[in-house]
Design a protein around this motif. Sequence first.
Motif, PDB file in Angstrom:
ATOM      1  N   ALA A 264     -10.185  -8.257  -3.634  1.00 35.45           N
ATOM      2  CA  ALA A 264     -10.852  -7.782  -4.841  1.00 35.45           C
ATOM      3  C   ALA A 264     -11.965  -6.797  -4.527  1.00 35.45           C
ATOM      4  N   GLU A 265     -12.528  -6.847  -3.316  1.00 31.74           N
ATOM      5  CA  GLU A 265     -13.618  -5.933  -2.996  1.00 31.74           C
ATOM      6  C   GLU A 265     -13.150  -4.493  -2.769  1.00 31.74           C
ATOM      7  N   HIS A 266     -11.850  -4.270  -2.649  1.00 27.93           N
ATOM      8  CA  HIS A 266     -11.352  -2.915  -2.448  1.00 27.93           C
ATOM      9  C   HIS A 266     -11.667  -2.009  -3.629  1.00 27.93           C
ATOM     10  N   ASP A 267     -11.444  -2.536  -4.832  1.00 30.48           N
ATOM     11  CA  ASP A 267     -11.434  -1.649  -6.001  1.00 30.48           C
ATOM     12  C   ASP A 267     -11.491  -2.505  -7.260  1.00 30.48           C
ATOM     13  N   GLU A 268     -12.049  -1.953  -8.325  1.00 32.06           N
ATOM     14  CA  GLU A 268     -12.097  -2.685  -9.588  1.00 32.06           C
ATOM     15  C   GLU A 268     -10.714  -2.994 -10.143  1.00 32.06           C
ATOM     16  N   LEU A 269      -9.699  -2.226  -9.714  1.00 34.04           N
ATOM     17  CA  LEU A 269      -8.330  -2.467 -10.174  1.00 34.04           C
ATOM     18  C   LEU A 269      -7.523  -3.337  -9.224  1.00 34.04           C
ATOM     19  N   ALA A 270      -8.141  -3.806  -8.139  1.00 37.95           N
ATOM     20  CA  ALA A 270      -7.433  -4.663  -7.184  1.00 37.95           C
ATOM     21  C   ALA A 270      -6.976  -5.950  -7.875  1.00 37.95           C
ATOM     22  N   ALA A 271      -5.804  -6.425  -7.481  1.00 36.11           N
ATOM     23  CA  ALA A 271      -5.226  -7.627  -8.092  1.00 36.11           C
ATOM     24  C   ALA A 271      -5.361  -8.811  -7.148  1.00 36.11           C
ATOM     25  N   ALA A 272      -5.848  -9.932  -7.691  1.00 36.95           N
ATOM     26  CA  ALA A 272      -5.981 -11.171  -6.929  1.00 36.95           C
ATOM     27  C   ALA A 272      -5.331 -12.286  -7.733  1.00 36.95           C
ATOM     28  N   VAL A 273      -4.246 -12.849  -7.194  1.00 41.79           N
ATOM     29  CA  VAL A 273      -3.447 -13.817  -7.949  1.00 41.79           C
ATOM     30  C   VAL A 273      -3.200 -15.058  -7.091  1.00 41.79           C
TER      31      VAL A 273
END
Length: 435
Positions: A264-273
Amino acid sequence: MIQTIDLRGRTLSRSELAAVVPRADTDVSVASDAAAAIVEAVRTDGLVALRDQAERFDGVVPEHVRVPAEHIVEAVAGLDPAVRAALEEAIVRVRQATAAQIPDARLTTLADGAVVEQRWHPVQRVGLYVPGGKAVYPSSVVMNVVPAQLAGVGSIAISSPPQQEFGGRAHPTILGAAGLLGVDEVYAIGGAGAIGALAYGVEEIGLEPVDVITGPGNVFVAAAKRVVRGTVGIDSEAGPTEILIVADASADPSFVAADLVSQAEHDELAAAVLVTDSAALADAVVVELSATASSTRHAERVAVALDGPQSAIVLVDSIAVAAAFSNAYGPEHLEIQTADPDATLRDIHDAGAIFLGAYSPVSLGDYLAGSNHVLPTGGQSRFSSGLGAYTFLRPQQVIRYDRAALEAVAARIVALSSAENLPAHGEAVTARFDS
């Protein structure tokens, strides 16, 4: 902070699962027109366009668009010793793991004097893009360059955005990584313009067109790759990073939370599921996320990513259903943290890279696992693979028939060419035996 999707008690088909997977609201096509205009400007105006784009998009005009060799030497010398040691170890490990991806040439003898050779031949020249936005990616230099070198590519060019902080130079850590790998053709060019420059070349700076472009980037880089595809080969239209974790009650919630935050720290659009059959684990992960996400350096960015529509905790009835959900999602990074990861793996078909067990986090793959971290996103792992030596290799068939071997099949060639109403095909064979 993070939404919950409860699929318990429901039997869903693959298409129904695909319809409920969480995704970021991104569409490469929305950037297509802008990217096409940027690429066309570079194709027609060359260096003038690149300087204009650097000023507009990077806020700095590089003094040297092509990085002088001495800057690369300086960057290598200036590498932090710990960073240099880590990069050198990464290079060794990625080389070792990538070597297994190169197929051997094979000869098939169909009859006396009739041989077909299958060989894998490298493209002649590649362009490797290394982004430089919210983070610095010397590891991506390693992941792009090493497979190209092992494939036997003879000419390698790297492009990375000019940095305001460094007076318009590409980031020194990027240059240092390139130097460690022996790459001396580097350009301080970023974004869609870099893709256009690599695809069409820029005569004023000695940049020759490449055959294949690889490397991650933002939506404009992805759109530019779509624009030039067909003029050059590309690896993929990489989008925001994503992690999907399949876990059961045996998983450590602090590990799961840490791994979700790491992507999630990569980018505001990063996906964490997270997909789990354990409500207790889901509740524990939510608690851990609250503490972990708020205490990390990029807490604001992480919070936006975890709160976005692309991130979720998904509750299912069984790990078998979790695996089916993962296949429908087709994650870039898949972690399996279950009591029997190998058993779970048997149900997995679609993923860019798969990390088994509690001590194989995605962060390991980002840097030192030996695997490659340039991977398909947005569900593309259902039909494509991550970057590897094979990205730069083309299978070619080499056919060797002598006179007797051709004569033995001549009549059948004539029969088929007549059936297809292409008689000259057969005549090209019989002409060899008329005299």
